[in-house]
Design an enzyme around this catalytic site. Structure first.
Site, mmCIF file in Angstrom:
data_model
loop_
_atom_site.group_PDB
_atom_site.id
_atom_site.type_symbol
_atom_site.label_atom_id
_atom_site.label_comp_id
_atom_site.label_asym_id
_atom_site.label_seq_id
_atom_site.Cartn_x
_atom_site.Cartn_y
_atom_site.Cartn_z
ATOM 1 N N ASP A 619 0.854 -1.185 0.000
ATOM 2 C CA ASP A 619 0.000 0.000 0.000
ATOM 3 C C ASP A 619 0.896 1.243 0.000
ATOM 4 O O ASP A 619 2.110 1.158 0.156
ATOM 5 C CB ASP A 619 -0.927 -0.018 1.225
ATOM 6 N N GLU A 809 -11.064 6.578 4.038
ATOM 7 C CA GLU A 809 -10.076 5.973 4.936
ATOM 8 C C GLU A 809 -10.205 6.503 6.359
ATOM 9 O O GLU A 809 -11.297 6.846 6.821
ATOM 10 C CB GLU A 809 -8.668 6.147 4.348
#
Length: 1006
Positions: A619, A809
């Site tokens: 990521d 997020e």
């Protein structure tokens, strides 16, 4: 935040500003831009004004206009303070509704700056050309604050350099024309607490040719087949597009500093090109470089073309002719992929292999020269990292320009470009934006999920992008998580059932369709357990749950979080992305361990037990969260099984560190070769070696009616009818409908995060149909008042559309500036409308919202989730064009104190259970105990026979009967077996599902 350069108003008379510098007799009078006397307001585009921006909420500076007795001109100056950790500054932008300004007659721009003598650089930018201040080229320079007190800073336009980040390479025309200037911006220093003062921004001097003329090349790289002639186009450009006053000469010669051999690989050329006085801007000439053919198989070879320019600015870099690699086995598309990979790998150096394992952000590589310098294997666009303008054509042009750079490498290994297209090609304005995954989970329609994936893949690939960082296979277990809407639901069985989206994205499980122009490589993320993080366990900034710790037993890990990945691997998913989160596997004695380091999970379970043959991509800066220094981060993550590392802005450091660690033996040659083999395999499967550039033949279908029809159906099927007292829904076209609420007419809110930008935004951010517009198009008699302030009388029914505004997020975590309550304005709108008439409340949100005591006052309640750009789909079910058929993909809690609450919990007393969803079918199934008994027998028979379609139809019929009986009062005794039944249905246990539903029916009818 905008990080763009904009310019200020030049409408004031020059006579109003006193002269502070001597000027030549033939110089034009200075033209004022900003006097800071209050003539320009603090305002954001598209209006004219000064505004601040920064990388987070703390980074924008504070600004004020105020009197200063020592003001260099006038009475007031612009002052400000700043304390910037990322980036920040301020901008003055011209009004977009007005024509751009013509600065071409002047030498440069100057302004007064009060120095603090801090030794820091201050960036100054201007915007040039394009449609407006948000769609133009950026040109930048800087000065150093190494003085004290007021000083006039003069910057000739010739000092400005073209910015290659935050816009496509090549931009609009790559020429500082200055006939269409849109504004200026100042980027302030980072890492210090500072203050500044500025005054008297103006244009000065007379433009001269040495500053305003430039020679550019059509490209920095010119590939050609061996034996053919490469043509390098040289173009003349001038500021203001005026003809040149004096000749411009370009001496050219091929040099032997490349890898090609003169006389063997090419015929050397030398000469001079002259652009005579009077030549118009835009004129071009061509230099031809002949290459020579032999019978030897070779890697690519470079031929630099040295250019010496007199009378104008030279190109930013030396162009290169590249003789394409030829005759090598890896280039033979008829050979098996495995053989091609082995051949190419055997030829590569360690540095080249390290490059393939490196992924950079497109905004970090500037003009792309580092792609060849570091043999980069991949680029990405982070959320909101888009070309200017944000069009399909600009995306394709940008990515092709990066692919062209890769052609200057020895083996011409194409880039694999990735993007987060998590609900359609959501970074692209005008793309078809699907409901977020939570809405697709509510549809319970795997075939529809596959179609949404297919539409997404077609639109993504048509812009030159072969790789999608989707789908998210997280099993969301706590609605406080800011990524809850990225999950298909709280039940792993539901997530597994919706993984048909992988086939929509990739095609056949064996990867044979990946080379097609409407398919992309998919990514299963985030491995593993990101949906199970414990509230309060995050250590990332102000996050409360995202990137935290998942504490589970081995059995819970296998049953809940790992199961969807096994399904994905079986479906042939091409890449997997680990989670930022940590896994605390209870009983293993390790405590919380970051997933980016868990070799037992990545090497052991994913690649070993599951036999995953794709590659693992980290990521965004994920390895930076590993304890230790950079070298430790690199070797730990690579040895744990990561194959490519997303290091958006640290790619140079990562590349050198990886090489050093491998040379020292701390990362084995076998591990590097395994990683690179996996990456190359997917590039060959995608057909990138044969077709590295964008195939835009499908671009006309982006946002097409056909694609939007899929999204419209998905929006309709995602709507979950939670309550429908007295049959308020569906609406009738004859009814007079009063519509209110914050989300009734907001395309940005109904699309949610990850739409055009990372966090998304409210407002008219992309083409589409709002819920209100859909209702009007459906033929309804509609009155709209966002805050319900318009008169309420005279209406038959109210529709109040409320919910959340966008987030993504951890910034959306509950407790990080968010909660699960409706806003005060939404609550007021619900109360006002529902007190005056029968009402239906639609909740547009990424997760359940707490209704509390208001439920009794609401006649109909709909969970609309985040339906995307097609509000017509919501209108379809509101007006009965389609029946409500959606079911809750997550449990709807009564209060936040219940969280986390999920199907299968021992204590389970929700507002609405998992799987709940009323219908507006014209004929709702009827029956009692005898009917349920008969259907139970039929369900068990279907299960024994493996008749999935029949079994599911039977259980659905039973569910609808039971819902009719239980909808007036949902108790804990009713909710638990009801929710359990939906899980059993998804796992193919139809007989047990009917038994559970029958138990719920008994509770409801006792």
């Amino acid at each position: 935040m905008r990080r763009t350069a904009l310019l200020a108003s030049a409408t004031l008379l020059a006579a109003l500003i006193p002269m502070v510098s001597a000027q030549a007799a033939d110089d034009p009078a200075p033209v004022p831009i900003d006097r800071f006397e209050g003539e320009v307001p603090f305002a954001s585009p598209p209006a004219e004004g000064i505004f601040t921006w920064g990388s987070d909420t703390d980074d924008p500076p504070t600004l004020q206009l105020g009197p200063r007795p020592d003001a260099p001109e006038g009475d007031q100056v612009l002052t400000g303070t700043y304390d910037i950790s990322g980036y920040g500054g301020f901008t003055h932008d011209f009004a977009f509704a007005e024509p751009a300004h013509d600065w071409s007659a002047h030498k440069g721009v100057r302004f007064w700056w009060e120095g603090q003598n801090n030794g820091k650089k201050v960036a100054f930018e201007i915007k040039d050309g394009g449609a407006d201040g948000e769609a133009s080229e950026l040109w930048t320079t800087s000065f150093t604050d190494d003085f004290t007190g007021w000083k006039q800073i003069e910057i000739p336009f010739g000092d400005f350099a073209y910015r290659t980040d935050y816009q496509p390479v090549g931009g609009i025309d790559h020429v500082l024309g200055l006939t269409e200037a849109w504004g200026y911006a100042v980027t302030l220093p980072v890492g210090i607490k500072g203050q500044f003062a500025m005054d008297g921004v103006e244009l000065y001097g007379k433009a001269d040719q040495s500053l305003r003329a430039s020679v550019t090349t059509d490209s920095a790289v010119h590939p050609t087949d061996e034996g053919r002639t490469a043509s390098v186009k040289l173009s003349l450009g001038t500021i203001g597009s005026a003809p040149i006053d004096e000749p411009v000469t370009v001496a050219y010669e091929t040099t032997a500093t490349g890898t090609a051999t003169p006389g063997k690989d090419y015929t050397p050329v030398t000469g001079t090109i002259t652009f005579p006085a009077g030549t118009a801007s835009g004129a071009s000439r061509t230099v031809d470089v002949p290459t020579l053919k032999d019978k030897t198989a070779e890697s690519a070879e470079t031929i630099p073309l040295k250019l010496t320019v007199t009378g104008a600015k030279p190109p930013d870099e030396t162009p290169q002719v590249v003789v394409d690699a030829h005759g090598l086995p890896y280039l033979n598309s008829k050979l098996p992929v495995q053989q091609r990979v082995a051949d190419l790998l055997s030829r590569m150096s360690l540095a080249e292999k390290a490059g393939q394992m490196t992924q950079a952000e497109r905004g970090a590589v500037g003009n792309g020269g580092d792609i060849a310098a570091y043999d980069l294997g991949s680029l990405l666009s982070g959320g909101g990292s888009t070309p200017t303008p944000n069009t399909p054509e600009a995306w394709a042009k940008m990515i092709d320009s990066f692919q062209l750079r890769a052609q200057a490498t020895r083996f011409q290994i194409p880039l694999i470009y990735g993007v987060d297209a998590v609900h359609g090609h959501n970074n692209l304005v005008g793309a078809t934006v699907m409901p977020h995954n939570i809405g697709l989970g509510a549809s319970r329609d795997p075939q529809l999920a596959q179609k949404t994936g297919a539409v997404t893949a077609a639109e993504v690939r048509a812009t030159g992008i072969p790789w999608d960082f989707a789908p998210c296979l997280c099993v969301s277990r706590d609605e406080r998580w800011g990524r809850a809407y990225e999950s298909f639901g709280e039940d792993p069985a539901l997530v597994e059932s919706m993984e048909t989206v992988i086939q929509g994205l990739q095609g056949a499980r064996d990867g044979r369709d990946l080379k097609d122009d409407d398919k992309v490589l998919a990514t299963a993320k985030h491995f593993v357990g990101d949906g199970g993080t414990e509230y309060g366990s995050s250590t990332t900034g102000t996050y409360t749950i995202d990137q935290g710790v998942t504490k589970v037993t081995r059995q819970q890990l296998e049953a809940v979080h790992l199961a969807p990945y096994e399904t994905a691997v079986n479906r042939g998913v091409g890449t997997v992305m680990p989670s930022y989160s940590s896994l605390d596997l209870l009983g293993d004695g390790q405590g919380p361990v970051k997933m980016h380091t868990r070799a037992d999970m990545i090497n052991g379970v994913l690649k070993g037990r599951m036999d995953f043959d794709g590659f693992v991509i980290s990521d965004w800066d994920g390895i930076d969260q590993i304890p230790g220094d950079r070298a430790s981060d690199v070797r730990t993550s690579i040895n744990a099984g990561l194959d490519m590392i997303m290091v958006p802005y640290a790619y140079k450091d990562f590349h050198s560190t990886l090489v050093a660690e491998a040379e020292a033996g701390r990362i084995s040659e076998e591990r590097v070769d395994d990683a690179v083999s996996r990456i190359l395999t997917q590039k060959f499967r995608l057909g990138l070696f044969e077709k590295p550039y964008a195939d835009t033949s499908g671009a006309s279908e982006i946002g097409s009616a056909e694609h939007r029809a899929v999204a419209r159906r998905a929006a309709a099927e995602s709507q979950v009818l939670l309550k429908n007292a007295q049959g308020v829904l569906p609406l009738k076209k004859s009814q007079r409908v009063y519509v209110a609420g914050s989300n009734a007419d907001d395309i940005g809110n109904q699309s949610g995060g990850w739409t055009v930008t990372w966090q998304g935004a409210s407002g008219d951010i992309t083409p589409g149909t709002t819920v209100l517009e859909g209702m009007r198009k459906a033929g309804g008699d509609v009155t709209y008042s966002k805050d319900a302030s318009a008169p309420l009388s005279g209406h038959d029914v109210g529709v109040v559309v409320v919910g959340e505004s966008p987030y993504a997020e951890g910034l959306g975590d509950v407790g990080n500036g968010h909660d699960l309550e409706l806003s005060a304005a939404d609550q007021a709108a619900v109360d006002k409308v529902c007190a005056a008439m029968k009402c239906a409340v639609l909740i547009v949100s990424g997760r359940p919202q707490l209704i509390g005591d208001r439920l009794g006052d609401i006649d109909a309640l709909v969970a609309s989730w985040l339906p995307g750009t097609e509000g017509d789909g919501v209108a379809d079910v509101l007006y009965g064009k389609r029946a409500f058929t959606g079911q809750l993909p997550v449990t709807w809690p009564k209060s936040e104190a219940q969280l986390p609450i999920n199907v299968g919990d021992a204590a389970y007393d929700p507002q609405f259970p998992y799987g709940w969803g009323l219908t507006t079918l014209t004929k709702v199934p009827e029956g009692g105990t005898a009917t349920l008994k008969a259907l139970g027998i039929a369900a068990r028979a279907a299960e024994r026979a493996g008749a999935e379609e029949a079994g599911r139809a039977i259980v659905t019929r039973v569910r609808l009967i039971v819902q009719q009986a239980g909808q007036k009062k949902i108790t804990a005794a009713f909710a638990k077996p009801f929710a359990d039944a939906d899980h059993l249905l998804l796992t193919g246990r139809y007989g047990e599902a009917v038994e559970k539903l029958t138990a719920a029916y008994r509770v409801a009818t006792d």
